[in-house]
Design a protein around this motif. Structure first.
Motif, PDB file in Angstrom:
ATOM      1  N   TYR A  25      31.786  36.480  18.796  1.00 14.30           N
ATOM      2  CA  TYR A  25      32.489  37.736  19.158  1.00 14.30           C
ATOM      3  C   TYR A  25      32.224  38.155  20.779  1.00 14.30           C
ATOM      4  N   ALA A  26      30.594  37.777  20.842  1.00 14.74           N
ATOM      5  CA  ALA A  26      30.380  38.102  22.253  1.00 14.74           C
ATOM      6  C   ALA A  26      30.859  37.126  23.333  1.00 14.74           C
ATOM      7  N   ILE A  27      31.156  35.882  22.772  1.00 12.58           N
ATOM      8  CA  ILE A  27      31.767  34.773  23.888  1.00 12.58           C
ATOM      9  C   ILE A  27      33.313  35.528  23.843  1.00 12.58           C
ATOM     10  N   HIS A  28      33.926  35.904  23.071  1.00  9.72           N
ATOM     11  CA  HIS A  28      35.250  36.519  23.044  1.00  9.72           C
ATOM     12  C   HIS A  28      35.407  37.635  24.203  1.00  9.72           C
ATOM     13  N   ALA A  29      34.280  38.440  23.918  1.00 10.14           N
ATOM     14  CA  ALA A  29      34.196  39.548  24.942  1.00 10.14           C
ATOM     15  C   ALA A  29      33.898  39.196  26.555  1.00 10.14           C
ATOM     16  N   VAL A  30      33.145  38.125  26.557  1.00  9.20           N
ATOM     17  CA  VAL A  30      32.869  37.498  27.978  1.00  9.20           C
ATOM     18  C   VAL A  30      34.343  36.993  28.535  1.00  9.20           C
ATOM     19  N   ALA A  31      34.941  36.288  27.664  1.00 11.96           N
ATOM     20  CA  ALA A  31      36.196  35.736  27.942  1.00 11.96           C
ATOM     21  C   ALA A  31      37.114  36.716  28.530  1.00 11.96           C
ATOM     22  N   HIS A  32      37.321  37.855  27.764  1.00 15.84           N
ATOM     23  CA  HIS A  32      38.274  39.174  28.157  1.00 15.84           C
ATOM     24  C   HIS A  32      37.588  39.612  29.493  1.00 15.84           C
ATOM     25  N   ALA A  33      36.447  39.867  29.667  1.00 19.39           N
ATOM     26  CA  ALA A  33      35.947  40.261  31.010  1.00 19.39           C
ATOM     27  C   ALA A  33      36.400  39.404  32.064  1.00 19.39           C
ATOM     28  N   LEU A  34      36.138  37.899  31.958  1.00 18.35           N
ATOM     29  CA  LEU A  34      36.644  37.126  32.836  1.00 18.35           C
ATOM     30  C   LEU A  34      38.089  37.123  33.127  1.00 18.35           C
ATOM     31  N   HIS A  35      38.539  37.218  32.298  1.00 16.19           N
ATOM     32  CA  HIS A  35      40.313  37.302  32.325  1.00 16.19           C
ATOM     33  C   HIS A  35      40.676  38.326  32.898  1.00 16.19           C
ATOM     34  N   GLU A  36      40.196  39.662  32.755  1.00 13.05           N
ATOM     35  CA  GLU A  36      40.575  40.632  33.558  1.00 13.05           C
ATOM     36  C   GLU A  36      40.213  40.735  35.062  1.00 13.05           C
ATOM     37  N   GLN A  37      39.344  39.736  35.401  1.00  9.39           N
ATOM     38  CA  GLN A  37      38.970  39.855  36.699  1.00  9.39           C
ATOM     39  C   GLN A  37      39.463  38.371  37.220  1.00  9.39           C
ATOM     40  N   GLY A  38      40.292  37.787  36.431  1.00  9.19           N
ATOM     41  CA  GLY A  38      40.723  36.646  37.374  1.00  9.19           C
ATOM     42  C   GLY A  38      39.976  35.546  37.622  1.00  9.19           C
ATOM     43  N   MET A  39      38.764  35.440  36.965  1.00 11.43           N
ATOM     44  CA  MET A  39      37.870  34.571  37.244  1.00 11.43           C
ATOM     45  C   MET A  39      37.834  33.198  36.486  1.00 11.43           C
ATOM     46  N   TRP A  40      39.054  32.610  36.887  1.00 14.44           N
ATOM     47  CA  TRP A  40      39.313  31.548  35.912  1.00 14.44           C
ATOM     48  C   TRP A  40      38.452  30.276  35.845  1.00 14.44           C
ATOM     49  N   GLU A  41      38.139  29.831  37.079  1.00 15.69           N
ATOM     50  CA  GLU A  41      37.152  28.771  37.091  1.00 15.69           C
ATOM     51  C   GLU A  41      35.962  28.921  36.414  1.00 15.69           C
ATOM     52  N   GLU A  42      35.229  30.250  36.576  1.00 18.59           N
ATOM     53  CA  GLU A  42      34.256  30.707  35.703  1.00 18.59           C
ATOM     54  C   GLU A  42      34.614  30.806  34.252  1.00 18.59           C
ATOM     55  N   MET A  43      35.873  31.237  33.708  1.00 14.06           N
ATOM     56  CA  MET A  43      36.236  31.028  32.371  1.00 14.06           C
ATOM     57  C   MET A  43      36.241  29.722  32.074  1.00 14.06           C
ATOM     58  N   ARG A  44      36.785  28.864  32.689  1.00 10.92           N
ATOM     59  CA  ARG A  44      36.797  27.379  32.155  1.00 10.92           C
ATOM     60  C   ARG A  44      35.597  26.649  31.638  1.00 10.92           C
TER      61      ARG A  44
END
Length: 409
Positions: free
Chosen positions: A188-207
């Motif tokens: 659930y925390a991994i998923h929350a981090v993914a949403h935060a990165l998504h909202e900021q368009g931090m795609w390389e960091e997300m990958r």
């Protein structure tokens, strides 16, 4: 002050203290191990509550009534750690969401470190479009929650997601990463981090983040498809369509069975592709399958967030009649009035899109836009609506320009 009960457990931990072995590795979300053995009748009741809770987050009327039947079978001889929660769920399954919310909050006021109860309330808010409203409660709970708490990582994961939905993306990312650091298995925390990165368009960091943590999240049956959805979108955003397609095929194959109701993410990914190229028919067979699977939700769902995805599935399969049937079957039962109005406008808009009536689709979406959060889900998932708006705007502008050019010539 933390008050000790007779057996030495913390009274402030509430239901989380009833069955530590089952709570410690996860928060219930379609993840109760089949081998889990209850030790006493209270744990057996708690297990039934966890299973019912997992079911009703799917927002299907049948599951709500089945859970209501189970709750009615619970006698009044339950510990205080469960009594108010049983009443809260009773309100939830009776579609009294405000009453349920108040009872969950009453329980948490007494047991401010009951992370499981906080999660119950969080998911009620998620289903009813009030996710961000949980934020003030953390100010209260923070005064009691200690870092040594066995569920502290889960507490931070919930908090990170709520912060993200409240628009506090930087703070959400910091809290989410701390939750993952404390417990790498906390999906659930991994998923929350993914949403935060998504909202900021931090795609390389997300990958990089999702690939680095894949060994942990891929094992979770309840949320791995959703986390994989984030990875598929990320590859698409990074200009790697082949990797995105492979990620989609891999997460779509992770369904528990062919008829499992886990198609939100499949619809969410494929609709993005359709908006990029309306004439691409490479996934037509998948769209047909999704439309068949979602047809069972017509008239049986209490969530316009789910109805929205069903409508997209029907549009993707070029079946606007199914959207019209869903609209005809939607009478607002089990849905709050403003949410129902927004949901109806969204379904009508998607029906218009399916008939290529883009001006009317755009009008309906624009009229309901301020109410979209009430549909439920997350910002990233509701993003499909704003993306559909952009498609309509672009299409209409191009048509207008073409007509102008033809007149001039």
């Amino acid at each position: 002050m933390k008050i000790k009960t007779l057996n030495g457990s913390l009274l402030t931990d509430g239901c989380s203290s009833l069955w530590p072995a089952i709570n410690a590795p996860f928060l219930s979300l379609r993840g109760i191990p089949t081998a889990a053995v209850t030790g006493d009748r209270y744990q057996a009741i708690f297990k039934g509550i966890l299973e019912g809770f997992d079911a009703i987050t799917g927002c299907e009327v049948k599951d709500l009534y089945k859970f209501a039947h189970y709750l009615q079978s619970i006698d009044e001889d339950v510990p205080s750690e469960l009594a108010t929660l049983v009443r809260a769920f009773g309100k939830w399954v009776a579609f009294d969401y405000a009453g349920a919310r108040n009872l969950f909050k009453t329980h948490i006021q007494v047991y401010p470190t009951d992370v499981q109860a906080i999660f119950f309330l969080h998911m009620l808010d998620f289903c009813t479009g009030r996710t961000a409203e949980l934020k003030p409660l953390f100010n209260f709970c923070d005064g009691y929650m200690e870092e040594s708490h066995p569920l502290y990582s889960f507490y931070l994961g919930i908090k990170a997601f709520v912060l993200c939905e409240s628009g506090l993306f930087d703070e959400s990312l910091v809290v989410g990463l701390e939750a993952v650091r404390r417990n790498p298995d906390n999906i659930y925390a991994i998923h929350a981090v993914a949403h935060a990165l998504h909202e900021q368009g931090m795609w390389e960091e997300m990958r990089d983040f999702l690939e680095d943590t894949k060994e942990e999240w891929i094992r979770n049956p309840g949320m791995r498809m959703h986390v994989y959805w984030h990875l598929a979108i990320t590859y698409r955003k990074l200009g790697n369509p082949e990797a995105a397609k492979m990620a989609f095929l891999e997460f779509y194959a992770l369904k528990q069975d062919r008829f499992a109701k886990q198609d939100l993410d499949a619809v969410g990914f494929l609709w993005r592709l359709k908006l990029e190229d309306i004439d691409d028919h490479s996934f037509d067979e998948v769209w047909k399958e999704l439309a068949i699977l979602w047809s069972g939700s017509i008239g049986s769902s209490t969530s316009h967030f789910h109805n929205m995805h069903a409508a997209f599935a029907f549009a993707g399969a070029n079946q606007p009649l199914l959207i019209e049937k869903m609209i005809a079957e939607s009478d607002g039962f089990g849905v709050e009035p403003d949410t129902h109005q927004a949901g109806m406008d969204v379904m009508r808009a998607i029906a218009c899109f399916a008939r290529a009536e883009y001006a009317q689709c755009l009008r309906l979406l624009s009229c309901s836009q301020s109410l979209w959060p009430m549909l439920g889900g997350s910002r990233a998932q509701r993003e499909l609506l704003s993306m559909t708006q952009v498609f309509c705007q672009t299409y209409l502008s191009m048509q207008s320009e073409l007509e102008r050019m033809l007149v001039n010539h």
